[in-house]
Design a protein around this motif. Structure first.
Motif, PDB file in Angstrom:
ATOM      1  N   THR A 125       0.861  -1.196   0.000  1.00 35.74           N
ATOM      2  CA  THR A 125       0.000   0.000   0.000  1.00 35.74           C
ATOM      3  C   THR A 125       0.895   1.243   0.000  1.00 35.74           C
ATOM      4  N   GLY A 126       0.357   2.327  -0.549  1.00 36.44           N
ATOM      5  CA  GLY A 126       1.152   3.562  -0.628  1.00 36.44           C
ATOM      6  C   GLY A 126       2.330   3.384  -1.565  1.00 36.44           C
ATOM      7  N   ALA A 127       2.065   2.748  -2.733  1.00 41.00           N
ATOM      8  CA  ALA A 127       3.172   2.349  -3.616  1.00 41.00           C
ATOM      9  C   ALA A 127       3.581   3.429  -4.614  1.00 41.00           C
ATOM     10  N   THR A 128       2.867   4.574  -4.639  1.00 35.91           N
ATOM     11  CA  THR A 128       3.118   5.510  -5.747  1.00 35.91           C
ATOM     12  C   THR A 128       4.357   6.383  -5.575  1.00 35.91           C
ATOM     13  N   MET A 129       4.908   6.454  -4.382  1.00 36.90           N
ATOM     14  CA  MET A 129       6.092   7.316  -4.174  1.00 36.90           C
ATOM     15  C   MET A 129       6.819   6.877  -2.910  1.00 36.90           C
ATOM     16  N   GLY A 130       7.950   7.545  -2.649  1.00 35.32           N
ATOM     17  CA  GLY A 130       8.664   7.350  -1.396  1.00 35.32           C
ATOM     18  C   GLY A 130       9.037   5.898  -1.119  1.00 35.32           C
ATOM     19  N   ILE A 131       8.850   5.489   0.123  1.00 34.97           N
ATOM     20  CA  ILE A 131       9.263   4.152   0.563  1.00 34.97           C
ATOM     21  C   ILE A 131       8.494   3.077  -0.210  1.00 34.97           C
ATOM     22  N   GLY A 132       7.198   3.307  -0.441  1.00 35.35           N
ATOM     23  CA  GLY A 132       6.368   2.321  -1.153  1.00 35.35           C
ATOM     24  C   GLY A 132       6.873   2.057  -2.558  1.00 35.35           C
ATOM     25  N   GLU A 133       7.259   3.121  -3.268  1.00 33.17           N
ATOM     26  CA  GLU A 133       7.766   2.937  -4.628  1.00 33.17           C
ATOM     27  C   GLU A 133       9.095   2.171  -4.600  1.00 33.17           C
TER      28      GLU A 133
ATOM     29  N   THR B  37      -6.733   2.351  -4.424  1.00 33.47           N
ATOM     30  CA  THR B  37      -7.270   2.042  -3.086  1.00 33.47           C
ATOM     31  C   THR B  37      -7.085   3.237  -2.165  1.00 33.47           C
ATOM     32  N   ASP B  38      -8.185   3.682  -1.584  1.00 33.74           N
ATOM     33  CA  ASP B  38      -8.075   4.695  -0.534  1.00 33.74           C
ATOM     34  C   ASP B  38      -8.142   3.945   0.796  1.00 33.74           C
ATOM     35  N   MET B  39      -7.087   4.042   1.588  1.00 35.15           N
ATOM     36  CA  MET B  39      -7.014   3.259   2.836  1.00 35.15           C
ATOM     37  C   MET B  39      -8.025   3.730   3.882  1.00 35.15           C
ATOM     38  N   THR B  40      -8.735   4.828   3.608  1.00 38.74           N
ATOM     39  CA  THR B  40      -9.776   5.248   4.556  1.00 38.74           C
ATOM     40  C   THR B  40     -11.126   4.619   4.196  1.00 38.74           C
ATOM     41  N   ASP B  41     -11.152   3.834   3.101  1.00 35.97           N
ATOM     42  CA  ASP B  41     -12.416   3.254   2.625  1.00 35.97           C
ATOM     43  C   ASP B  41     -12.386   1.722   2.820  1.00 35.97           C
TER      44      ASP B  41
ATOM     45  N   THR C  62      -7.276   7.294  10.533  1.00 36.54           N
ATOM     46  CA  THR C  62      -7.866   6.288   9.635  1.00 36.54           C
ATOM     47  C   THR C  62      -6.837   5.778   8.635  1.00 36.54           C
ATOM     48  N   THR C  63      -6.012   6.672   8.103  1.00 37.35           N
ATOM     49  CA  THR C  63      -5.005   6.241   7.116  1.00 37.35           C
ATOM     50  C   THR C  63      -3.912   5.399   7.771  1.00 37.35           C
ATOM     51  N   ASN C  64      -3.450   5.846   8.946  1.00 32.90           N
ATOM     52  CA  ASN C  64      -2.247   5.228   9.527  1.00 32.90           C
ATOM     53  C   ASN C  64      -2.536   4.041  10.436  1.00 32.90           C
TER      54      ASN C  64
ATOM     55  N   ASN D 275       4.260  -4.159   8.876  1.00 33.14           N
ATOM     56  CA  ASN D 275       3.681  -2.838   9.143  1.00 33.14           C
ATOM     57  C   ASN D 275       4.780  -1.790   9.156  1.00 33.14           C
ATOM     58  N   ILE D 276       4.669  -0.815   8.251  1.00 27.80           N
ATOM     59  CA  ILE D 276       5.655   0.279   8.240  1.00 27.80           C
ATOM     60  C   ILE D 276       5.178   1.317   9.248  1.00 27.80           C
ATOM     61  N   SER D 277       5.812   1.271  10.412  1.00 26.28           N
ATOM     62  CA  SER D 277       5.476   2.193  11.497  1.00 26.28           C
ATOM     63  C   SER D 277       6.464   3.345  11.447  1.00 26.28           C
ATOM     64  N   SER D 278       7.135   3.640  12.558  1.00 24.72           N
ATOM     65  CA  SER D 278       8.060   4.773  12.581  1.00 24.72           C
ATOM     66  C   SER D 278       8.813   4.774  13.905  1.00 24.72           C
ATOM     67  N   VAL D 279       9.970   5.449  13.913  1.00 22.37           N
ATOM     68  CA  VAL D 279      10.636   5.708  15.195  1.00 22.37           C
ATOM     69  C   VAL D 279       9.694   6.566  16.057  1.00 22.37           C
TER      70      VAL D 279
ATOM     71  N   THR E  93      -0.731   7.434  16.242  1.00 23.25           N
ATOM     72  CA  THR E  93      -1.101   6.377  15.283  1.00 23.25           C
ATOM     73  C   THR E  93       0.010   5.340  15.164  1.00 23.25           C
ATOM     74  N   LYS E  94       1.269   5.796  15.221  1.00 24.86           N
ATOM     75  CA  LYS E  94       2.377   4.847  15.041  1.00 24.86           C
ATOM     76  C   LYS E  94       2.627   4.028  16.314  1.00 24.86           C
ATOM     77  N   PHE E  95       2.428   4.652  17.505  1.00 17.42           N
ATOM     78  CA  PHE E  95       2.484   3.859  18.747  1.00 17.42           C
ATOM     79  C   PHE E  95       1.401   2.776  18.681  1.00 17.42           C
TER      80      PHE E  95
ATOM     81  N   ASP F 102       6.429  17.055   2.720  1.00 14.07           N
ATOM     82  CA  ASP F 102       5.630  17.963   1.873  1.00 14.07           C
ATOM     83  C   ASP F 102       4.157  17.552   1.861  1.00 14.07           C
ATOM     84  N   ASN F 103       3.894  16.242   1.921  1.00 15.88           N
ATOM     85  CA  ASN F 103       2.500  15.749   1.863  1.00 15.88           C
ATOM     86  C   ASN F 103       1.777  15.849   3.201  1.00 15.88           C
ATOM     87  N   ALA F 104       2.539  16.114   4.276  1.00 13.63           N
ATOM     88  CA  ALA F 104       1.946  16.057   5.630  1.00 13.63           C
ATOM     89  C   ALA F 104       1.054  17.269   5.912  1.00 13.63           C
TER      90      ALA F 104
HETATM   91  N1  NAP Z   1       9.515   9.687   5.275  1.00 16.22           N
HETATM   92  C1  NAP Z   1       9.757   9.552   6.564  1.00 16.22           C
HETATM   93  O1  NAP Z   1      10.561  10.306   7.148  1.00 16.22           O
HETATM   94  C2  NAP Z   1       9.093   8.436   7.351  1.00 16.22           C
HETATM   95  C3  NAP Z   1       9.629   8.127   8.606  1.00 16.22           C
HETATM   96  C4  NAP Z   1       9.053   7.111   9.358  1.00 16.22           C
HETATM   97  C5  NAP Z   1       7.966   6.414   8.868  1.00 16.22           C
HETATM   98  N2  NAP Z   1       7.446   6.722   7.649  1.00 16.22           N
HETATM   99  C6  NAP Z   1       6.274   5.956   7.206  1.00 16.22           C
HETATM  100  O2  NAP Z   1       6.574   5.298   5.991  1.00 16.22           O
HETATM  101  C7  NAP Z   1       5.392   5.153   5.218  1.00 16.22           C
HETATM  102  C8  NAP Z   1       5.641   5.701   3.823  1.00 16.22           C
HETATM  103  O3  NAP Z   1       5.992   7.064   3.938  1.00 16.22           O
HETATM  104  P1  NAP Z   1       6.746   7.877   2.788  1.00 16.22           P
HETATM  105  O4  NAP Z   1       7.831   8.624   3.428  1.00 16.22           O
HETATM  106  O5  NAP Z   1       7.031   7.014   1.632  1.00 16.22           O
HETATM  107  O6  NAP Z   1       5.563   8.930   2.457  1.00 16.22           O
HETATM  108  P2  NAP Z   1       5.103   9.560   1.054  1.00 16.22           P
HETATM  109  O7  NAP Z   1       6.269   9.739   0.172  1.00 16.22           O
HETATM  110  O8  NAP Z   1       4.258  10.753   1.400  1.00 16.22           O
HETATM  111  O9  NAP Z   1       4.176   8.401   0.432  1.00 16.22           O
HETATM  112  C9  NAP Z   1       2.973   8.051   1.053  1.00 16.22           C
HETATM  113  C10 NAP Z   1       2.256   7.011   0.210  1.00 16.22           C
HETATM  114  O10 NAP Z   1       1.022   6.694   0.844  1.00 16.22           O
HETATM  115  C11 NAP Z   1      -0.050   6.890  -0.085  1.00 16.22           C
HETATM  116  N3  NAP Z   1      -1.233   7.311   0.652  1.00 16.22           N
HETATM  117  C12 NAP Z   1      -1.408   8.395   1.440  1.00 16.22           C
HETATM  118  N4  NAP Z   1      -2.650   8.442   1.911  1.00 16.22           N
HETATM  119  C13 NAP Z   1      -3.298   7.356   1.408  1.00 16.22           C
HETATM  120  C14 NAP Z   1      -4.613   6.846   1.516  1.00 16.22           C
HETATM  121  N5  NAP Z   1      -5.583   7.465   2.231  1.00 16.22           N
HETATM  122  N6  NAP Z   1      -4.908   5.703   0.869  1.00 16.22           N
HETATM  123  C15 NAP Z   1      -3.986   5.065   0.124  1.00 16.22           C
HETATM  124  N7  NAP Z   1      -2.729   5.480  -0.019  1.00 16.22           N
HETATM  125  C16 NAP Z   1      -2.391   6.630   0.616  1.00 16.22           C
HETATM  126  C17 NAP Z   1       0.447   7.924  -1.088  1.00 16.22           C
HETATM  127  O11 NAP Z   1      -0.130   7.755  -2.375  1.00 16.22           O
HETATM  128  P3  NAP Z   1      -1.414   8.523  -2.925  1.00 16.22           P
HETATM  129  O12 NAP Z   1      -1.268   9.965  -2.539  1.00 16.22           O
HETATM  130  O13 NAP Z   1      -1.352   8.258  -4.397  1.00 16.22           O
HETATM  131  O14 NAP Z   1      -2.577   7.861  -2.283  1.00 16.22           O
HETATM  132  C18 NAP Z   1       1.926   7.517  -1.184  1.00 16.22           C
HETATM  133  O15 NAP Z   1       2.096   6.489  -2.103  1.00 16.22           O
HETATM  134  C19 NAP Z   1       4.289   5.900   5.972  1.00 16.22           C
HETATM  135  O16 NAP Z   1       3.521   4.985   6.714  1.00 16.22           O
HETATM  136  C20 NAP Z   1       5.061   6.814   6.917  1.00 16.22           C
HETATM  137  O17 NAP Z   1       4.324   7.107   8.071  1.00 16.22           O
HETATM  138  C21 NAP Z   1       7.996   7.715   6.873  1.00 16.22           C
END
Ligand code: NAP
Length: 283
Positions: A34-42, A81-85, A131-133, A158-162, A177-179, A213-215
């Motif tokens: 899930t969340g595969a379009t960018m960042g860690i997911g990609e 997929t919207d993870m809130t649905d 709901t998302t996390n 589960n990709i949580s966080s520090v 949410t991450k705790f 930036d997305n936060a």
């Molecule tokens: N970056 C950090 O510093 C960091 C540190 C610790 C943990 N994490 C965790 O690592 C995970 C990935 O983070 P990231 O850094 O890769 O963030 P990101 O670059 O913002 O990517 C977030 C991904 O989640 C998807 N997403 C967001 N809301 C969604 C929803 N309602 N339904 C479905 N998909 C949704 C986005 O795609 P769409 O917008 O296309 O839906 C995107 O693919 C997250 O759980 C984050 O909490 C990140």
């Protein structure tokens, strides 16, 4: 002809063969990311595709999903997929089973950040983050368990966080949410062990992705910028954790120091955290 290798060459070849052997364990495994379009997911999608896994790629942006799936080949299935649905989450799992016949690994990676003053945060924003996390990943877990039971095993990552192990100011909702996601992982790990379903908790530190930036942010935290290690490093750590069946990882591992400091000297940890975040907000 007899071939002789030096100890260094032998070590290299041995390591390569060992790695290639364990990578093959993921060949043809069916993985939902899930969340595969960018960042860690990609990064996870590209790495798991490279070792031969079959992928369901989930997120909200249809175009990005389809472009990524095309670049990975016929064994990548894009599912908007919207993870809130809740219905969309069930459909993501149903389509995976319809296409690939099983689900070996669920990677709950989708997530959204929130850097705001808790007192002034609108409750609908808080709801979106919870709901998302947490609720979305929890529902995805409930949706895959029946299939994993039928297969007599599986893995949930589960990709949580520090931020799920130490508290950070102006991130109270996100930390909550991450705790909670970590608590879910720890309980489920015990609950599902006898059914051969492993649960792995992944706690990344600061990772350079579009996450900041997305936060959700407010006037005070608007200046925060992305930074940290590359998402490819997290993806490699997740792959190793999956192969080794780890319980929990922190990436980079040096962040365990923060976690220990938080447990052993909480006042000092609070002061350090305040300084770090205030500096980030000023810049
Ligand atoms: N970056 C950090 O510093 C960091 C540190 C610790 C943990 N994490 C965790 O690592 C995970 C990935 O983070 P990231 O850094 O890769 O963030 P990101 O670059 O913002 O990517 C977030 C991904 O989640 C998807 N997403 C967001 N809301 C969604 C929803 N309602 N339904 C479905 N998909 C949704 C986005 O795609 P769409 O917008 O296309 O839906 C995107 O693919 C997250 O759980 C984050 O909490 C990140």
């Amino acid at each position: 002809m007899k071939v002789l290798y030096s100890p260094a060459e032998f070590h290299l070849i041995f390591n390569y063969q060992q790695k290639a052997g364990s990578m093959r364990k993921l060949e043809n495994k069916v993985v939902i990311i899930t969340g595969a379009t960018m960042g860690i997911g990609e990064s996870l999608a590209r790495l798991f595709a490279a070792v031969g896994a079959k992928l369901t790629l989930a997120a909200r942006s249809r175009d990005k999903l389809e472009t990524l799936a095309r670049s990975l080949g016929p064994d990548a299935l894009p599912v908007r997929t919207d993870m809130t649905d809740p219905a969309a989450i069930r459909e993501m799992v149903r389509l995976t089973v319809e296409r690939f016949g099983r689900v070996d690994i669920l990677i709950n990676n989708a997530g959204v950040g929130m850097y705001t003053s808790f007192a002034d945060t609108p409750s609908e924003h808080i709801e979106q983050v919870i709901t998302t996390n947490w609720l979305g990943p929890a529902r995805a877990i409930q949706a895959v368990i029946p299939q994993m039971r039928k297969q007599r095993g599986g893995q949930i990552i589960n990709i949580s966080s520090v931020a799920g192990k130490i508290s950070i100011p102006w991130m109270s909702t996100y930390c909550s949410t991450k705790f909670a996601l970590n608590a879910l992982s720890y309980s489920l790990r015990m609950e599902l062990a006898e059914e051969n379903i492993q649960v792995i908790s992944v706690c990344p530190g600061r990772i350079k992705t579009p996450f900041t930036d997305n936060a959700f942010k407010d006037a005070r935290t608007r200046a925060l910028r992305p930074g940290g290690i590359s998402p490819d490093r997290v993806a490699r750590a997740v792959l190793r954790a999956s192969l080794r069946g780890k319980r929990e990882i922190v990436v980079p591992a040096s962040n365990w120091l923060l976690v220990w400091l938080h447990g052993l000297m909480p006042r000092l940890a609070d002061a350090a955290m305040l300084r770090i975040i205030r500096r980030g907000m000023r810049s």
